[in-house]
Design a protein around this motif. Structure first.
Motif, short mmCIF file in Angstrom:
data_model
loop_
_atom_site.label_atom_id
_atom_site.label_comp_id
_atom_site.label_asym_id
_atom_site.label_seq_id
_atom_site.Cartn_x
_atom_site.Cartn_y
_atom_site.Cartn_z
N LEU A 28 38.48 40.22 47.47
CA LEU A 28 38.46 39.23 46.25
C LEU A 28 37.37 39.52 45.35
O LEU A 28 37.29 39.54 43.91
N SER A 32 37.83 40.60 41.39
CA SER A 32 36.97 39.90 40.50
C SER A 32 36.62 40.95 39.25
O SER A 32 36.52 40.96 38.30
N LEU A 60 34.46 37.86 37.03
CA LEU A 60 35.45 36.84 36.56
C LEU A 60 34.83 35.47 35.65
O LEU A 60 35.39 34.51 35.31
N ALA A 104 36.51 30.91 33.78
CA ALA A 104 35.95 31.07 35.22
C ALA A 104 37.19 30.93 36.07
O ALA A 104 37.55 29.90 36.82
N PRO A 105 38.08 31.98 35.70
CA PRO A 105 39.10 31.71 36.53
C PRO A 105 39.20 32.01 37.99
O PRO A 105 38.22 32.49 38.49
N PRO A 106 40.21 31.89 38.87
CA PRO A 106 40.14 32.05 40.34
C PRO A 106 40.01 33.46 40.63
O PRO A 106 40.51 34.29 39.99
N LEU A 107 39.29 33.64 42.12
CA LEU A 107 39.07 35.18 42.41
C LEU A 107 40.54 35.91 42.78
O LEU A 107 40.52 36.95 42.78
N THR A 108 41.48 35.00 42.68
CA THR A 108 42.80 35.52 43.17
C THR A 108 43.73 35.76 41.93
O THR A 108 44.74 36.26 42.23
N ILE A 109 43.31 35.54 40.67
CA ILE A 109 44.12 36.12 39.53
C ILE A 109 44.64 37.27 39.36
O ILE A 109 44.02 38.16 39.94
N GLU A 113 48.57 37.53 35.18
CA GLU A 113 47.98 36.32 34.68
C GLU A 113 47.02 36.28 33.65
O GLU A 113 46.89 35.62 32.89
N CYS A 117 46.90 34.60 30.16
CA CYS A 117 45.73 34.06 29.64
C CYS A 117 45.23 34.74 27.98
O CYS A 117 45.06 34.00 27.02
#
Length: 129
Positions: A28, A32, A60, A104-109, A113, A117
């Motif tokens: 992750l 990121s 991120l 601040a998107p999730p670490l899994t983006i 995705e 965005c």
């Protein structure tokens, strides 16, 4: 001599260890860094032709500065209008100080995705002007 109610609790330690293993095993931190660079590159391509004045961030955790004077925390300015438009277009972000928008998107983006965005951000800033 009480130090901490939960410090050293075996269950809390097991949960923390599991969380660290997920961060490591799913890479992750690496995701990121790569996705953050992708996001900043896309946002930087919008500076000069939209109301985005500058881009900043690391990993991120990123932000754009909108081309209007800085305002007080919680004041509604153009950044607020852009966030409302992004919400209408399917993306949530937080304005701050009237002229800054945080991302601040999730670490899994994923790569796709981030592309989605960026499309929403571009559409939204162009709609606001």
């Amino acid at each position: 001599e009480h130090g901490s109610t939960y410090g050293g609790n075996p269950l809390a330690c097991k949960v923390a260890t599991a969380a660290i293993e997920v961060l490591r095993d799913e890479k992750l931190a690496e995701n990121s860094a790569v996705r953050g660079e992708q996001l900043r590159a896309g946002l930087n391509s919008l500076t000069g032709s939209t109301c985005i004045e500058s881009v900043r961030g690391r990993g991120l955790l990123n932000a754009i500065v909108i081309d209007q004077p800085k305002m007080g925390y919680g004041d509604h300015g153009k950044a607020w209008d852009v966030c409302i438009q992004m919400k209408e277009n399917g993306l949530l972000a937080k304005p701050t100080h009237g002229n800054i928008i945080r991302f601040a998107p999730p670490l899994t983006i994923t790569e796709s995705e981030i592309d989605d965005c960026l499309d929403i951000i571009e559409k939204s800033v162009k709609q606001v002007g």
